[in-house]
Design an enzyme around this catalytic site. Structure first.
Site, PDB file in Angstrom:
ATOM      1  N   HIS A 188       0.814  -1.213   0.000  1.00 37.78           N
ATOM      2  CA  HIS A 188       0.000   0.000   0.000  1.00 37.78           C
ATOM      3  C   HIS A 188       0.845   1.258   0.000  1.00 37.78           C
ATOM      4  O   HIS A 188       0.417   2.297  -0.498  1.00 37.78           O
ATOM      5  CB  HIS A 188      -0.943  -0.007   1.192  1.00 37.78           C
ATOM      6  CG  HIS A 188      -2.061  -0.980   1.011  1.00 37.78           C
ATOM      7  ND1 HIS A 188      -2.822  -0.988  -0.122  1.00 37.78           N
ATOM      8  CD2 HIS A 188      -2.524  -1.968   1.792  1.00 37.78           C
ATOM      9  CE1 HIS A 188      -3.722  -1.940  -0.024  1.00 37.78           C
ATOM     10  NE2 HIS A 188      -3.556  -2.556   1.129  1.00 37.78           N
ATOM     11  N   ARG A 295     -12.176   2.177 -16.690  1.00 35.80           N
ATOM     12  CA  ARG A 295     -12.280   0.711 -16.725  1.00 35.80           C
ATOM     13  C   ARG A 295     -12.980   0.266 -15.437  1.00 35.80           C
ATOM     14  O   ARG A 295     -12.358   0.172 -14.390  1.00 35.80           O
ATOM     15  CB  ARG A 295     -10.883   0.087 -16.801  1.00 35.80           C
ATOM     16  CG  ARG A 295     -10.163   0.314 -18.129  1.00 35.80           C
ATOM     17  CD  ARG A 295      -8.772  -0.322 -18.103  1.00 35.80           C
ATOM     18  NE  ARG A 295      -8.216  -0.540 -19.413  1.00 35.80           N
ATOM     19  CZ  ARG A 295      -7.330   0.260 -20.018  1.00 35.80           C
ATOM     20  NH1 ARG A 295      -6.915   1.349 -19.411  1.00 35.80           N
ATOM     21  NH2 ARG A 295      -6.859  -0.028 -21.211  1.00 35.80           N
ATOM     22  N   ARG A 331     -16.892   2.400 -18.995  1.00 42.79           N
ATOM     23  CA  ARG A 331     -17.038   1.163 -19.765  1.00 42.79           C
ATOM     24  C   ARG A 331     -17.653   0.092 -18.877  1.00 42.79           C
ATOM     25  O   ARG A 331     -17.238  -0.086 -17.728  1.00 42.79           O
ATOM     26  CB  ARG A 331     -15.661   0.706 -20.246  1.00 42.79           C
ATOM     27  CG  ARG A 331     -15.694  -0.662 -20.866  1.00 42.79           C
ATOM     28  CD  ARG A 331     -14.385  -1.012 -21.488  1.00 42.79           C
ATOM     29  NE  ARG A 331     -13.411  -1.486 -20.516  1.00 42.79           N
ATOM     30  CZ  ARG A 331     -12.163  -1.784 -20.834  1.00 42.79           C
ATOM     31  NH1 ARG A 331     -11.735  -1.615 -22.070  1.00 42.79           N
ATOM     32  NH2 ARG A 331     -11.326  -2.227 -19.934  1.00 42.79           N
ATOM     33  N   GLU A 430     -13.067  -2.792 -31.254  1.00 45.39           N
ATOM     34  CA  GLU A 430     -11.894  -3.568 -30.852  1.00 45.39           C
ATOM     35  C   GLU A 430     -11.722  -4.824 -31.701  1.00 45.39           C
ATOM     36  O   GLU A 430     -10.769  -5.571 -31.517  1.00 45.39           O
ATOM     37  CB  GLU A 430     -12.033  -4.021 -29.389  1.00 45.39           C
ATOM     38  CG  GLU A 430     -12.199  -2.898 -28.418  1.00 45.39           C
ATOM     39  CD  GLU A 430     -12.233  -3.378 -26.985  1.00 45.39           C
ATOM     40  OE1 GLU A 430     -11.192  -3.293 -26.319  1.00 45.39           O
ATOM     41  OE2 GLU A 430     -13.293  -3.845 -26.527  1.00 45.39           O
ATOM     42  N   ASP A 454      -6.780  -4.216 -28.176  1.00 45.21           N
ATOM     43  CA  ASP A 454      -7.468  -5.408 -28.669  1.00 45.21           C
ATOM     44  C   ASP A 454      -7.607  -5.400 -30.178  1.00 45.21           C
ATOM     45  O   ASP A 454      -7.510  -6.445 -30.821  1.00 45.21           O
ATOM     46  CB  ASP A 454      -8.849  -5.543 -28.007  1.00 45.21           C
ATOM     47  CG  ASP A 454      -8.742  -6.205 -26.645  1.00 45.21           C
ATOM     48  OD1 ASP A 454      -7.979  -7.187 -26.536  1.00 45.21           O
ATOM     49  OD2 ASP A 454      -9.386  -5.741 -25.701  1.00 45.21           O
ATOM     50  N   ARG A 464      -2.044 -10.289 -27.304  1.00 46.17           N
ATOM     51  CA  ARG A 464      -1.451  -9.102 -26.675  1.00 46.17           C
ATOM     52  C   ARG A 464      -0.694  -9.437 -25.391  1.00 46.17           C
ATOM     53  O   ARG A 464       0.085  -8.636 -24.883  1.00 46.17           O
ATOM     54  CB  ARG A 464      -2.519  -8.026 -26.424  1.00 46.17           C
ATOM     55  CG  ARG A 464      -3.565  -8.416 -25.401  1.00 46.17           C
ATOM     56  CD  ARG A 464      -4.697  -7.404 -25.347  1.00 46.17           C
ATOM     57  NE  ARG A 464      -4.520  -6.430 -24.288  1.00 46.17           N
ATOM     58  CZ  ARG A 464      -5.465  -5.570 -23.899  1.00 46.17           C
ATOM     59  NH1 ARG A 464      -6.632  -5.526 -24.529  1.00 46.17           N
ATOM     60  NH2 ARG A 464      -5.247  -4.732 -22.932  1.00 46.17           N
ATOM     61  N   CYS A 501      -8.985   4.946 -27.239  1.00 43.83           N
ATOM     62  CA  CYS A 501      -8.666   4.838 -25.813  1.00 43.83           C
ATOM     63  C   CYS A 501      -7.633   3.750 -25.552  1.00 43.83           C
ATOM     64  O   CYS A 501      -7.259   3.510 -24.411  1.00 43.83           O
ATOM     65  CB  CYS A 501      -9.923   4.618 -24.983  1.00 43.83           C
ATOM     66  SG  CYS A 501     -10.764   3.088 -25.379  1.00 43.83           S
TER      67      CYS A 501
HETATM   68  C1  PEP Z   1      -8.098  -1.717 -25.717  1.00 42.65           C
HETATM   69  O1  PEP Z   1      -8.325  -2.896 -25.970  1.00 42.65           O
HETATM   70  O2  PEP Z   1      -7.389  -0.964 -26.429  1.00 42.65           O
HETATM   71  C2  PEP Z   1      -8.662  -1.107 -24.494  1.00 42.65           C
HETATM   72  C3  PEP Z   1      -8.591   0.184 -24.256  1.00 42.65           C
HETATM   73  O3  PEP Z   1      -9.240  -1.946 -23.595  1.00 42.65           O
HETATM   74  P1  PEP Z   1      -8.386  -2.883 -22.595  1.00 42.65           P
HETATM   75  O4  PEP Z   1      -6.929  -2.547 -22.787  1.00 42.65           O
HETATM   76  O5  PEP Z   1      -8.887  -2.597 -21.238  1.00 42.65           O
HETATM   77  O6  PEP Z   1      -8.748  -4.218 -23.108  1.00 42.65           O
HETATM   78 MG    MG Z   2      -9.911  -3.915 -24.902  1.00 42.52          MG
END
Ligand code: PEP
Ligand code: MG
Length: 551
Positions: A188, A295, A331, A430, A454, A464, A501
């Site tokens: 923490h 998120r 989201r 995505e 994604d 990824r 994003c």
């Molecule tokens: C993405 O996939 O680019 C995204 C912003 O979502 P996450 O990285 O949370 O999957």
């Molecule tokens: Mg994503």
């Protein structure tokens, strides 16, 4: 020169004198017990005092670092009242006939050792919390007030390990950085250091000796390097990084309050990605113009059971209200694949990235979805909330999401609960499928946000998570950029806005391309806002065709 290597847990380069944390050494007095009843009374009194202190600390933490930090002290308060810990103290008093101080020492040591021996890294890190709680009760029994920083000038604070309450009680204006022998990125204290934006290095081990107090040090919270009285070469390297950082800070501060507009007048919305309500502080201090991706899964990942509607509402409302009318894109739950949550009891999948994740879970489990949507709509009464659905591949999915929203709005109407009827609904682009049906999707929603992490994974068929794909995982690939262009054209044709994003949004080398493609918004980490703004203000927005995004 002394060079030490630890684990960098909070970025930044600072120089300053090392100051060893003065901790009042409370050692249990091994004196004669004043009798069982009297020792029990003293123990209860010290516990009550500890509870009062922890409640005050929780309030202070909430004010300075947000709810999550306050939770630490609420957890400590729970430890003070923990039945097993209390039973252990009582047993020591009764069976060993010892003082309250000794009983606290015995129980604290036993519990901390038990936690430290666990397999789970999170539980191991809680051993420090138990020690902290035991020390607090002990100090209160002995009338000891814990130490602070007895120095006129700001220092690099060194310690064996800093307990969260110790970190929070310190006068931050006197702290340039933290260096500790123990600790981990999970602790923490590391979390608090990051929240407060103070460089920190932990895990330096025995090489960090109290004798080093007073000596001049450079620390780099990114690389985990500490140099004490560095030689010329090391000094030059540290100094160069330090100076660059200072120059950047000054330069970037001049960007605050400026518009995100190119030389030829094209506006870009520069928003932030956040993972919890606490991150809003960084959004505001970096002058983010909105939140482009909240998120929400942090709520689910941090919990041991489904977060309730009220718990979620509180978190969303906090963010919406703090942003004071600026757009906050939240989201819906995006778990599955690499983000597993035990209590969801998902089936094991061969290819989880292609499995039941994100919106698929929500559409399969309407009750889970409904709870989150209710919380989101309720929060929409407190700011400019927008709702975004992840991992969309088909138009029917969006229609089903919208039906779920309609149902929730009808419920809230019936209950007389306030919400914003015009809450924007958007989807994440995505998947290649969503790009190929982008025109149809665009007719259904108010905005698109491209998740390039994604989108790259699915477009290039590259996991990824894998770390050996190297050059094959290439977010600059023309296929990814063309997908972005197709989605952008589709969005604009339908009169809706489109943003990015994913991590790629902060890639300054692609800014010109994003402008040329026509992207309207970039959502990046708070620390990337001002460098991005500086770059936008130097740019000219050209245009481009699909073919121009060459191989
Ligand atoms: C993405 O996939 O680019 C995204 C912003 O979502 P996450 O990285 O949370 O999957
Ligand atoms: Mg994503």
């Amino acid at each position: 020169m002394i060079l030490m290597q630890g684990q960098g847990v909070s970025k930044g380069v600072v120089k300053g004198p090392i100051y060893f944390y003065q901790r009042a050494q409370a050692v249990a007095a091994h004196t004669q017990s004043a009798g069982l009843e009297e020792e029990k009374r003293r123990l209860e009194e010290a516990k009550a005092k500890s509870m009062d202190q922890l409640s005050a600390l929780a309030d202070k933490a909430r004010e300075e670092a947000g709810d999550e930090s306050a939770m630490l002290f609420e957890t400590h308060a729970m430890f003070v009242e923990d039945e097993d810990l209390c039973d252990c103290m009582d047993a020591a008093l009764e069976e060993e006939g010892c003082t309250a101080e000794r009983a606290v020492e015995i129980a604290g040591e036993q519990f901390a050792a038990m936690l430290a021996a666990m397999d789970d890294a999170y539980m191991q890190a809680r051993a420090a919390d138990i020690k902290d709680v035991a020390r607090r009760i002990l100090n209160n029994l002995m009338g000891i007030v814990d130490g602070g920083i007895d120095s006129e000038e700001p220092v690099i604070l060194a310690a064996d390990d800093l307990a969260p309450s110790e970190t929070l009680q310190l006068d931050k204006s006197k702290i340039l950085g933290f260096i500790t022998q123990g600790g981990s990125g999970n602790s923490h204290t590391a979390i608090l250091a990051r929240t407060m934006g103070i460089p920190a290095i932990c895990g330096l081990g025995d090489q960090l000796k109290p004798e080093l107090g007073g000596r001049m040090a450079y620390i780099d919270g990114e690389t985990g390097k500490v140099a004490i009285e560095p030689d010329e070469l090391t000094l030059t390297a540290f100094q160069a990084k330090y100076e660059k950082q200072q120059e950047m800070k000054v330069l970037m501060d001049t960007m605050k309050g400026q518009e995100d507009v190119t030389l030829d007048g094209r506006h870009m919305m520069v928003y932030c990605n956040i993972g919890s309500p606490e991150d809003v502080t960084a959004v505001l201090s970096n002058d983010g113009q909105g939140i482009g991706l909240f998120r929400s899964e942090f709520l689910y990942l941090a919990a041991s059971d489904y977060p309730t509607e009220d718990e979620q509402f509180k978190a969303y409302k906090e963010v919406a209200a703090a942003m004071e009318g600026k757009r906050v894109v939240i989201r819906t739950l995006d778990i599955g694949a690499d983000k597993q949550v035990d209590y969801f009891q998902m089936n094991k999948e061969e290819n989880p990235a292609l499995g039941v994740r994100a919106i698929r879970i929500c559409l399969n489990r309407p009750e889970v979805f409904r709870t989150q949507l209710r919380a989101l709509y309720r929060a929409s009464a407190y700011g400019k909330v927008a709702i975004m659905f992840p991992m969309i591949t088909s138009v029917w999915e969006v229609k089903e999401c919208k039906r779920a929203c309609q149902k929730v709005m009808a419920e809230l109407d019936k209950e007389g609960v306030p919400y914003n009827k015009d809450t924007e609904l958007g989807i994440m682009i995505e998947t290649p499928a969503s790009v190929l049906v982008a025109e149809e999707l665009a007719k259904e929603v108010d905005f698109f946000s491209v998740g390039t992490n994604d989108l790259t994974q699915y477009t290039l068929a590259c996991d990824r998570q894998a770390n050996d794909l190297g050059k094959f995982f290439d977010p600059h690939h023309p296929a990814v950029l063309r997908a972005l262009k197709i989605a952008t054209d589709a969005a604009h044709k339908a009169g809706i806005w489109i943003g990015i994003c994913g991590e790629l949004g902060a890639d300054l080398s692609l800014l010109e391309t994003f402008l040329a493609i026509g992207v309207d918004e970039l959502s990046v980490s708070p620390s990337s806002v001002l460098p991005l703004r500086a770059e936008i203000r130097k740019s000219i927005a050209k245009t481009c065709t699909l073919e121009k995004l060459e191989c």
